[in-house]
Scaffold this motif. Structure first.
Motif, short mmCIF file in Angstrom:
data_model
loop_
_atom_site.label_atom_id
_atom_site.label_comp_id
_atom_site.label_asym_id
_atom_site.label_seq_id
_atom_site.Cartn_x
_atom_site.Cartn_y
_atom_site.Cartn_z
N GLY A 485 0.80 -1.22 0.00
CA GLY A 485 0.00 0.00 0.00
C GLY A 485 0.84 1.26 0.00
O GLY A 485 0.30 2.36 -0.13
N THR A 486 2.15 1.13 0.14
CA THR A 486 3.06 2.28 0.07
C THR A 486 3.74 2.28 -1.29
O THR A 486 3.55 1.36 -2.10
N ASP A 487 4.56 3.27 -1.53
CA ASP A 487 5.34 3.29 -2.77
C ASP A 487 6.44 2.24 -2.67
O ASP A 487 7.37 2.36 -1.87
N ILE A 488 6.33 1.21 -3.49
CA ILE A 488 7.31 0.11 -3.43
C ILE A 488 8.45 0.43 -4.39
O ILE A 488 8.29 0.37 -5.61
N ASP A 489 9.60 0.80 -3.83
CA ASP A 489 10.74 1.13 -4.66
C ASP A 489 11.71 -0.03 -4.82
O ASP A 489 12.69 0.06 -5.55
N TYR A 490 11.45 -1.14 -4.13
CA TYR A 490 12.25 -2.34 -4.34
C TYR A 490 11.44 -3.56 -3.89
O TYR A 490 10.48 -3.45 -3.13
N VAL A 491 11.83 -4.72 -4.38
CA VAL A 491 11.24 -5.99 -3.99
C VAL A 491 12.34 -6.82 -3.35
O VAL A 491 13.42 -6.96 -3.91
N THR A 492 12.06 -7.34 -2.18
CA THR A 492 13.10 -8.00 -1.38
C THR A 492 13.47 -9.36 -1.95
O THR A 492 12.60 -10.18 -2.27
N GLN A 493 14.77 -9.58 -2.05
CA GLN A 493 15.30 -10.89 -2.38
C GLN A 493 16.02 -11.38 -1.12
O GLN A 493 17.06 -10.86 -0.72
N VAL A 494 15.42 -12.35 -0.45
CA VAL A 494 15.90 -12.76 0.87
C VAL A 494 17.36 -13.22 0.79
O VAL A 494 17.74 -14.00 -0.08
N LYS A 495 18.16 -12.73 1.74
CA LYS A 495 19.57 -13.13 1.81
C LYS A 495 19.75 -14.17 2.91
O LYS A 495 19.30 -13.99 4.04
N VAL A 496 20.45 -15.24 2.57
CA VAL A 496 20.74 -16.31 3.52
C VAL A 496 22.23 -16.29 3.82
O VAL A 496 23.05 -16.53 2.93
N PRO A 497 22.64 -15.99 5.07
CA PRO A 497 24.07 -15.95 5.41
C PRO A 497 24.73 -17.30 5.15
O PRO A 497 24.15 -18.36 5.36
N ARG A 498 25.98 -17.23 4.70
CA ARG A 498 26.71 -18.47 4.44
C ARG A 498 27.19 -19.14 5.72
O ARG A 498 27.48 -20.34 5.72
N ASN A 499 27.33 -18.37 6.79
CA ASN A 499 27.78 -18.91 8.08
C ASN A 499 29.11 -19.66 7.94
O ASN A 499 29.30 -20.75 8.51
N ASP A 500 29.99 -19.07 7.16
CA ASP A 500 31.31 -19.69 6.96
C ASP A 500 32.44 -18.81 7.52
O ASP A 500 33.60 -18.95 7.11
N GLY A 501 32.09 -17.92 8.44
CA GLY A 501 33.09 -17.03 9.00
C GLY A 501 33.23 -15.73 8.26
O GLY A 501 33.97 -14.84 8.69
N THR A 502 32.52 -15.60 7.14
CA THR A 502 32.54 -14.35 6.38
C THR A 502 31.23 -13.62 6.59
O THR A 502 30.31 -14.12 7.23
N ASN A 503 31.13 -12.43 6.02
CA ASN A 503 29.88 -11.67 6.07
C ASN A 503 29.05 -11.86 4.80
O ASN A 503 28.10 -11.13 4.56
N TYR A 504 29.43 -12.85 4.00
CA TYR A 504 28.75 -13.06 2.73
C TYR A 504 27.42 -13.78 2.94
O TYR A 504 27.24 -14.56 3.89
N ALA A 505 26.51 -13.52 2.01
CA ALA A 505 25.21 -14.19 2.00
C ALA A 505 24.82 -14.45 0.56
O ALA A 505 25.35 -13.83 -0.38
N ASP A 506 23.91 -15.39 0.36
CA ASP A 506 23.40 -15.73 -0.97
C ASP A 506 21.90 -15.48 -1.01
O ASP A 506 21.19 -15.68 -0.01
N TYR A 507 21.42 -15.07 -2.18
CA TYR A 507 19.98 -14.90 -2.34
C TYR A 507 19.29 -16.26 -2.25
O TYR A 507 19.76 -17.26 -2.78
N LEU A 508 18.14 -16.28 -1.58
CA LEU A 508 17.37 -17.50 -1.41
C LEU A 508 16.94 -18.07 -2.77
O LEU A 508 16.25 -17.41 -3.53
#
Length: 683
Positions: A485-508
Motif C-alpha cells: 500500500g506504500t510506494d514500493i521502490d524495491y522488492v526484497t530478495q531474501v539473503k541467507v548468510p553463508r555462516n562460513d566465518g565471512t559476512n557473505y550471504a546468498d539470495y534464497l
C-alpha cells in the motif's frame, strides 16, 4: 528371576497407564505417519493385459500398473512410492521361464517384478549417456531374455540375472523384434533387417536388409487382452481418472484439482475432487449443457478452480475455452463469447482465455481474461451480475496481457495476480473497494539495486505474516507486509548468510525456476520448481529444511506444477507432470487456544519396532513443547511448526527412551501455560 518379574510388573503398569491414555485421547488411527509418502495414480484406462502364472493378470492402465488375482479377486496397485523405481510405464511383458514381468518406463528405466511383488531395477539404459534415441518401442520375449526395440537398435536384457546382456547399435529406429529361423529380425522405420544369431550381433556390418517379412510377423499378441478385457473393464483399482494436476486448491479438507495445459500440451480439463480418500470426477460430458449448443469449442486446459464460500456444491472452472459453472458435480452452464461479456482472442470460443478464478471472502467470483479487448478483470456477484473492470495498465496494444493468472485474495482483502508471459512479466495488487490498482510492478529492483526486467513470474502467495511472495524463473521475491500500500521502490530478495566465518550471504534459491508455492501451518515456504523438485524453507527463511527430488525421494518428477496443503493434517500434495503424490508434513494450522481434548499424540501407544516420528497436534503457533518422563525429568523439547510438534522418541543425548508413559507439557509462545497430554511407549 527378579528381573523377569520386574519386567512383567513394568509392562503391567504401562498397560494400566495406556488404558488411561487411550480413554482420554482424541486419536485417529487413520492418520499417516509424519514423513511418509503416498502416490495418487490413475488406473482408469486399460492399455495392456498380461497373464502371469496360473492366476494373475498384470494390467498397464493410464501408464500405471496393477495386478488382479483371478482366484481371490484381489487387486494390488504399484507405484513409485510403494514398490517401483519410476513413473509412466510404456510397456510390460511376462517371461514365463524366469517368472518375472519386465516393466519399461518412458525414460527407458527398467524394473523386473515377480509374483511375490519383489522388484529389481535395471537402470543401465536409463543412465547411459548417449546421443541416440533410447526410447523403447516394443518388447519381445525369448528364452530368459527380453529384446527391447529402441530408437538406435536392440537391447538384450537377461531377465534371470537382471542385467543388460548386450546392445546392438544398428543405427535404425527399431519398431519390433522377433527371432526366426536362427536370426534376429527387426522391423525398422525404413525396412527390415536381420542378423544370424551365430554372428557377432554387436557388429553392425553383420546386419543386412531383407524383404522376407511383413509387419504382421511383428504384431503384438492380443490373446490376453481378448481373453480378459471384459474382466478388467469391471475392475476398480481406485485413484483419480486422470494424472493431470496442473492446478490444486484445498478448501475445508477437500482437494479440488484441474489439469491445466498449454497450447503445445493440450490436456482434457480433468476437474477432479479428493475427499475422505475418495476421488470424484466432475462431469466432462457436455451433451445438452447450456452454452454448448454451438460447435467449435473444446473442454481443455482447465487452468483454475474455486468453490463458492457460501455453498461448497457450487464451483467455477476457468479454461482456455471459457468459464464452466458446476453444481453438485454437474455442469450447469458454459459461459463464452456468445452468452456473456467474455471476449475471445480469435473468432471462436476456443480462445475465450481464463487462466485464473478466485472467490473473495464475500462470495463474489473474480476472474482474469487474457488476450482480449475491453476485458481484464471481471467480477460475478452473488446474484449473478457480471462486471468488467478494465484497467489500462493491464492492456498491451489494445489487448489484455497474455497470461494474467494466479489470483489470490490476501488477509487485507486485496487481490493479487501476475502476468506470467515473457512479453511483459509483471505482477499486480488490486483493491476491490476502490476498483483501482494499488501496485502495478513491471520492472523492479531488489534491495541491493539489481534491476530485473526479464523474470517471468509464475505464481503469487501470502505467508502467515502477511508478506507477499512472487515465484519467478529468477527465484522467489518478497514484499514485506508493512510496505504493501506504500510506494514500493524495491522488492526484497531474501539473503541467507553463508555462516562460513565471512559476512557473505546468498539470495534464497537464486535463479531457481519457481513454478508454484504454498505456505504450511508453520509459515514455512514450499517451492515447486521446473526441473529441480521441491524446496521447503523455514519460517524465518534462513534454513533449507528439505529438498526433495525424484532421485532422493518418492517425488514422481522434478517438474512440479502445483502444490496444495491440507492444513488440518499437514499432508502436502505435489502435482507433477507425471502425476500426483503427497508427503505427510510436520506442520498443521495452529489453533488460537490450546484445548486439552484437542491436543494429542500419534501413534499412541508407540509399539516395539516403531522408528518413525511421534507427532503432537492441536497446538498454538510457536508453542513451547517439553517431553517429560514420569519422574518429571526433561527428555526433549522444542517449538511447534504451526499446530504440530514432532519427536523422534530419543532423549537429549540421542538415545532411544525406555518404555514408559511420557508427559507432553505445552506453553504458548508468550510463556503462558498450556495443556498436557501423554504418550505411552512399549518395547
Amino acid at each position: 528371576m527378579n528381573n523377569f518379574f520386574s519386567s512383567k510388573y513394568n509392562r503391567r503398569m504401562i498397560l494400566i497407564s495406556l488404558s488411561f491414555v487411550i480413554f482420554h485421547l482424541s486419536f485417529s488411527a487413520a492418520q499417516a505417519q509424519t514423513g511418509t509418502w503416498k502416490a495418487y495414480i490413475s488406473y482408469y484406462e486399460p492399455q495392456q493385459i498380461v497373464k502371469a502364472g496360473a492366476n494373475t493378470l498384470f494390467v498397464r492402465a493410464s501408464n500405471g500398473l496393477y495386478s488382479y488375482n483371478l482366484t481371490d479377486q484381489s487387486i494390488t496397485t504399484y507405484d513409485k512410492v510403494q514398490q517401483l523405481n519410476d513413473t509412466y510405464i510404456t510397456h510390460i511383458a511376462w517371461n514365463q521361464q524366469v517368472q518375472r514381468l519386465i516393466i519399461v518406463y518412458q525414460n527407458s528405466n527398467i524394473d523386473l517384478i515377480d509374483l511375490k511383488g519383489n522388484v529389481t531395477n535395471i537402470s543401465a539404459l536409463y543412465t547411459k549417456s548417449m546421443t541416440q534415441d533410447k526410447t523403447v518401442n516394443a518388447i519381445y520375449i525369448n528364452d530368459r531374455f527380453a529384446y527391447l526395440s529402441t530408437g538406435f537398435g536392440v537391447v538384450k536384457v537377461n531377465m534371470e540375472r537382471a542385467e543388460i546382456a548386450e546392445s546392438y547399435i544398428i543405427d535404425h529406429q527399431v519398431l519390433g523384434t522377433i527371432i526366426d529361423d536362427g536370426c534376429l529380425v527387426t522391423l525398422c522405420s525404413d525396412g527390415y533387417y536381420l542378423a544370424p544369431l551365430t554372428s557377432n550381433l554387436i557388429d553392425k556390418h553383420n546386419w543386412s536388409p531383407t524383404n522376407a517379412y511383413g509387419k504382421n510377423a511383428f504384431a503384438a499378441d492380443t490373446t490376453d487382452w481378448d481373453n480378459y478385457i471384459s474382466i478388467v473393464e469391471t475392475l476398480q483399482p481406485g485413484g483419480p481418472k486422470y494424472n493431470h494436476f496442473g492446478f490444486m486448491r484445498f478448501k475445508d479438507n477437500v482437494l479440488y484439482t484441474t489439469g491445466c495445459g498449454t497450447e503445445l500440451d493440450q490436456r482434457p480439463a480433468t476437474p477432479q475432487i479428493l475427499h475422505n480418500g475418495e476421488w470424484t470426477t466432475l462431469q466432462d460430458d457436455m451433451t445438452g449443457v447450456p452454452g454448448t449448443e454451438k460447435s467449435n469449442w473444446m473442454f481443455i486446459n482447465a487452468n483454475s478452480i474455486d468453490v463458492d464460500p457460501n455453498d461448497a456444491k457450487h464451483i467455477f472452472i476457468g479454461c482456455r475455452t471459457g468459464l464452466f459453472e458446476y453444481y453438485d458435480g454437474k455442469l450447469q452452464k458454459y459461459y463464452n463469447k456468445d452468452n456473456s461479456i467474455l471476449k475471445t482472442a480469435t473468432t471462436s470460443n476456443r480462445y475465450v482465455i481464463i487462466y485464473s478464478v478466485c472467490y473473495d471472502s464475500d462470495g463474489t467470483l473474480w476472474l482474469l481474461q487474457s488476450e482480449v479487448a475491453d476485458n481484464s478483470i471481471i467480477s460475478i456477484s452473488k446474484d449473478g451480475q457480471w462486471t468488467s473492470h478494465r484497467h489500462e495498465q493491464l492492456m498491451d496494444n489494445g489487448l489484455s496481457l497474455k497470461k494474467l493468472t494466479s489470483l489470490i485474495q490476501d488477509s487485507r482483502g486485496l487481490i493479487w495476480f501476475v502476468n506470467a508471459h515473457y512479453g511483459k512479466p509483471s505482477f499486480y495488487c488490486y483493491d476491490i473497494k476502490t476498483d483501482s490498482l494499488v501496485h502495478a510492478i513491471v520492472e523492479f529492483v531488489n534491495q541491493d539495486g539489481t534491476t530485473y526486467t526479464s523474470y517471468n513470474p509464475h505464481t503469487i502467495v501470502e505467508d502467515r505474516d502477511g508478506n507477499i511472495w512472487i515465484g519467478t524463473q529468477k527465484g522467489p521475491f518478497m514484499i514485506e507486509s508493512e510496505r504493501i500500500g506504500t510506494d514500493i521502490d524495491y522488492v526484497t530478495q531474501v539473503k541467507v548468510p553463508r555462516n562460513d566465518g565471512t559476512n557473505y550471504a546468498d539470495y534464497l534459491l537464486a535463479d531457481v525456476n519457481i513454478d508454484c508455492m504454498a505456505i504450511d501451518g508453520g509459515n514455512r515456504k514450499w517451492f515447486g520448481t521446473r526441473g529441480a523438485g521441491v524446496y521447503l524453507i523455514s519460517d524465518d527463511n534462513m534454513e533449507q529444511v528439505q529438498h526433495f527430488t525424484s532421485s532422493n525421494s518418492p517425488l514422481l518428477s522434478n517438474n512440479v506444477e502445483s502444490i496444495a496443503i491440507n492444513d488440518k493434517t499437514g499432508e502436502v500434495f505435489f502435482g507433477t507432470d507425471q502425476g500426483l503424490c503427497s508427503y505427510m508434513g510436520d506442520a498443521t494450522e495452529a489453533v488460537d487456544e490450546m484445548v486439552k481434548d484437542d491436543v494429542y499424540a500419534y501413534p499412541n501407544p508407540v509399539v516395539s519396532g516403531y522408528d518413525g516420528m511421534i507427532t503432537v497436534v492441536g497446538l498454538s503457533r510457536g508453542a513451547d513443547v517439553k517431553i517429560l518422563s514420569a519422574g518429571g525429568q526433561l527428555v526433549a523439547q522444542g517449538r511447534s511448526n504451526g499446530g504440530t510438534f514432532t519427536w523422534d522418541g530419543r532423549d537429549r543425548q540421542g538415545r532411544r527412551v525406555a518404555s514408559g508413559v511420557y508427559m507432553v507439557a505445552t506453553a504458548t509462545s508468550d510463556g503462558k501455560k498450556g495443556v498436557v497430554c501423554k504418550i505411552a511407549i512399549i518395547k
